[in-house]
Design an enzyme around this catalytic site. Sequence first.
Site, short mmCIF file in Angstrom:
data_model
loop_
_atom_site.label_atom_id
_atom_site.label_comp_id
_atom_site.label_asym_id
_atom_site.label_seq_id
_atom_site.Cartn_x
_atom_site.Cartn_y
_atom_site.Cartn_z
N SER A 146 0.91 -1.12 -0.23
CA SER A 146 0.31 -0.40 0.08
C SER A 146 0.94 1.30 -0.05
O SER A 146 1.67 1.46 -1.26
CB SER A 146 -1.03 -0.27 1.14
OG SER A 146 -1.90 1.05 1.41
N ASP A 314 -9.46 -3.80 -6.29
CA ASP A 314 -8.91 -2.93 -5.71
C ASP A 314 -9.18 -0.87 -6.06
O ASP A 314 -8.82 -1.04 -7.42
CB ASP A 314 -7.47 -2.35 -5.59
CG ASP A 314 -7.01 -1.79 -4.41
OD1 ASP A 314 -7.38 -0.65 -4.33
OD2 ASP A 314 -5.81 -1.96 -4.17
N HIS A 347 -8.59 -3.60 -1.92
CA HIS A 347 -7.47 -3.10 -1.43
C HIS A 347 -6.87 -3.82 0.17
O HIS A 347 -6.17 -4.50 0.14
CB HIS A 347 -7.36 -1.21 -0.76
CG HIS A 347 -5.92 -1.16 -0.71
ND1 HIS A 347 -5.24 -1.25 -1.96
CD2 HIS A 347 -5.82 -0.90 0.20
CE1 HIS A 347 -3.87 -0.49 -0.73
NE2 HIS A 347 -4.26 0.26 0.36
N ASP A 348 -7.09 -4.01 0.48
CA ASP A 348 -6.90 -5.15 2.42
C ASP A 348 -7.16 -6.91 1.76
O ASP A 348 -6.33 -7.20 2.49
CB ASP A 348 -8.35 -4.76 3.36
CG ASP A 348 -8.26 -3.72 4.03
OD1 ASP A 348 -7.00 -3.42 3.73
OD2 ASP A 348 -8.68 -3.34 5.11
#
Length: 369
Positions: A146, A314, A347-348
């Site tokens: 990230s 994402d 995204h996680d």
Amino acid sequence: MGDARQYHDLSSPFAMKRGGELHGARVAYETWGTLDANRGNAILILTGLSPSAHAAANAADPTPGWWEAMIGPGRAFDTDRYFVICVNSLGSDKGSTSPASIDPRTGEPYRLTFPELSLEDVANAAHEAVHDGLGIAQLACLVGCSMGGMSALAYMVLHPGSARTHISVDTAPQAQPFAIAIRSLQREAIRLDPNWREGAYAGDVWPDHGMSIARKLGVITYRSAMEWNGRFARIRLDADEREGNEPFGFEFQVESYLEGHARRFNRQFDPNAYLYLSRASDWFDISEYGDGNVMRGLSHIHVDRAMVIGVSTDILFPLEQQETIAKGLEAAGARVEFVALDSPQGHDAFLVDIENYSRAIGGFLQSLL
């Protein structure tokens, strides 16, 4: 519970990219495994915005870390073979010098007198900890997740030859308008909280509401619409779970879920540190090193091999941005594996879809030996 954090005292003064300097600054880090005699088996992990250096349990601190299932004997980051380092970002209040730290020149917290922070500063501080503090001339692998992925790109541009290989996880070569817009709203929520007090909150006076909104916005973008639909649909809260007779109170389970996330985050992260790191993420742009061209910026990064991992769901760091990183590193001479996952978690996913990330990262690192 012990504290596994170790500290590296940064050079003083520590010059910042956008001007200003820090005196008596330091960064916190943790390690797993054993550094070999040649100092050639080190892996550095650079984190997202909010995690600490405690990526996994260790002897000094047995509590689970934020990437617990990935680090340890026989895991993707195999500590029987590799010496793994995780550095807490400069500007984060998880042990490193940040806006919450005491300015030695005034005896008061820096707050908004902290110099403007860039991810290049984060990269330079981490490099000092590894190179000067631990005596590691070249990393076997530099890993960035990230925000940490952007910091890793800066690390490799600013310190050529500092890493043999690279793993890029759910990141980008520059912030895109959608990500900037979300982070701008998060910062605005904090700044508009009357308890923020231009950064001079303290004790019981804390911008809880602003931090809560910022966290909720973040959590919404860290996951995908697919997951929100599958997880919550339109399920309503039971009558006893609702907020009494409060007008416009929570009615749906997803609202309650976000509130729980916000409550757990509040008071766990310094609001000014959040503001500084958030803005540093917006400012980062690898094209600065390529006369405004992203591919030319990436051409300055020279590693033997790289793995670039992204997720189709994402929305914060879209897959095409990771494709750009892969193409840029390949054009610069690296042998690149591009892994596009369909994890529903958005995204996680790198924190949740351990099976797929473990297979990809573990396979890449095994192939280096």
